[in-house]
Enzyme design. Structure first.
Site, mmCIF file in Angstrom:
data_model
loop_
_atom_site.group_PDB
_atom_site.id
_atom_site.type_symbol
_atom_site.label_atom_id
_atom_site.label_comp_id
_atom_site.label_asym_id
_atom_site.label_seq_id
_atom_site.Cartn_x
_atom_site.Cartn_y
_atom_site.Cartn_z
ATOM 1 N N SER A 168 39.236 46.045 39.703
ATOM 2 C CA SER A 168 39.165 46.450 38.292
ATOM 3 C C SER A 168 38.493 45.335 37.484
ATOM 4 O O SER A 168 38.400 44.193 37.945
ATOM 5 C CB SER A 168 40.594 46.675 37.799
ATOM 6 O OG SER A 168 40.652 46.650 36.402
ATOM 7 N N TYR A 181 49.196 44.212 35.942
ATOM 8 C CA TYR A 181 48.061 44.941 36.514
ATOM 9 C C TYR A 181 46.866 44.004 36.711
ATOM 10 O O TYR A 181 46.186 44.054 37.740
ATOM 11 C CB TYR A 181 47.701 46.105 35.592
ATOM 12 C CG TYR A 181 46.626 47.024 36.112
ATOM 13 C CD1 TYR A 181 46.830 47.794 37.253
ATOM 14 C CD2 TYR A 181 45.399 47.152 35.457
ATOM 15 C CE1 TYR A 181 45.843 48.657 37.729
ATOM 16 C CE2 TYR A 181 44.410 48.005 35.916
ATOM 17 C CZ TYR A 181 44.631 48.765 37.053
ATOM 18 O OH TYR A 181 43.645 49.610 37.518
#
Ligand code: NAD
Length: 285
Positions: A168, A181
């Site tokens: 990501s 995250y």
């Protein structure tokens, strides 16, 4: 579906975790359209079955399996069933992942008054729940590691096998509010490199996609207000994305196919490729 370019995956078996989700269902359908037999592994069986049915109705071969990537037994069971019904894995996509609200702060910046006021509806850095943080690390990092452990032994005996992880933007520079995250995806990028080195002598290439921003169920609440308009955060993302738009999941397919292709990417190993409309290249000035 419009495939980015022709890739012949006939005779190959692809295993896609998180295959019921927005991005990985697109991957599963594209791999099937390129001729691969696709196993869709997800804790959401109903969602996986829908994707498998769509693939079958388009003439492809797919198998939906309820699998928890955090349970080794569940992964082993899936591996056996795939082996019997589709053959052993050639292409592993470690796509299952995501965030959790309990690993997320309410605000971008901590201010003194937030500490003093102790408001119930405010999650500050001090309120982050270790259980939520563990959940996010396990789902994104441990899940990719366990799934690779279970499938890579079969893959090592084959030609041209490959693992694709999903990292990501957070892995390069953490986004505000989501420390769990961000840290977990940094671990996924790091693990991609580690595994690429570790498996290089048994001919398994390992790379990762680092998608930018795509509007999906996972980030629905972060990107939209209750009335459906873009949130301040969504507007901020767009202002930091030189191409000034969110991505379409199908825009990940060109990079996915390139990384999978033994002809196109035979010497590409241990990379994390941003597909982000320029977000990670832009300093904001
Ligand atoms: P999604 O929520 O639509 O899909 C994730 C899937 O994983 C779901 O179908 C869910 O049921 C499944 N899953 C969750 N826990 C599982 C478990 N323990 N075992 C098996 N399956 C499990 O999310 P998405 O947006 O399609 O994201 C796919 C991947 O891409 C994730 O790793 C995500 O972190 C990453 N990613 C997404 C974006 C984005 O903008 N959507 C950006 C960067 C990275």
């Amino acid at each position: 579906m419009q495939l980015p370019f022709a890739l012949d995956l006939s005779g190959k078996t692809a295993v896609v975790t998180g295959g019921a989700g927005v991005l990985c269902s697109t991957f599963a359908e594209a791999l099937a359209e390129a001729g691969a037999k696709v196993a869709i592994l997800d804790i959401n069986l109903e969602g996986s079955e829908k994707v498998a049915a769509k693939i079958a109705s388009a003439g492809g071969t797919a198998l939906a399996l309820k699998t928890d990537i955090l349970e080794r037994d569940s992964l082993e069971k899936a591996r056996e069933e795939i082996k019997q019904k589709l053959g052993t894995c050639d292409i592993l996509i470690n796509g299952a992942g995501g965030n959790h609200p309990s690993g997320t702060t309410t605000k971008d910046y901590l201010e003194l008054e937030d500490i003093k006021s102790k408001q119930d509806d405010l999650t500050t850095f001090f309120d982050l729940d270790p259980a939520g943080i563990k959940f996010v690390f396990n789902l994104n990092f441990l899940g990719a590691l366990l799934t690779s452990q279970v499938f890579a032994a079969d893959m090592a005996e084959k030609d041209d096998s490959t693992i694709i992880n999903i990292s990501s933007m957070n892995a390069f520079t953490p986004l505000t509010r989501i420390p769990a995250y961000s840290g977990a995806k940094a671990a996924v990028s790091n693990f991609t490199k580690w595994l690429a080195v570790h498996l290089s002598k048994v001919n398994i290439r390992v790379n990762a996609l680092a998608p930018g921003f795509f509007e999906t169920e996972q980030n629905e609440a972060l990107l939209h207000n209750d009335d459906g308009s873009y949130s301040e955060r969504a507007k901020k993302i767009l202002s930091q994305t030189p191409m000034e738009r969110f991505g379409d999941p199908e825009e990940l397919l060109g990079t996915l196919f390139w990384l999978i292709s033994p002809q196109a990417a035979s010497f590409v190993n241990g990379t994390v490729i941003p597909i982000d409309g320029g977000f990670s290249a832009y300093s904001g000035v």
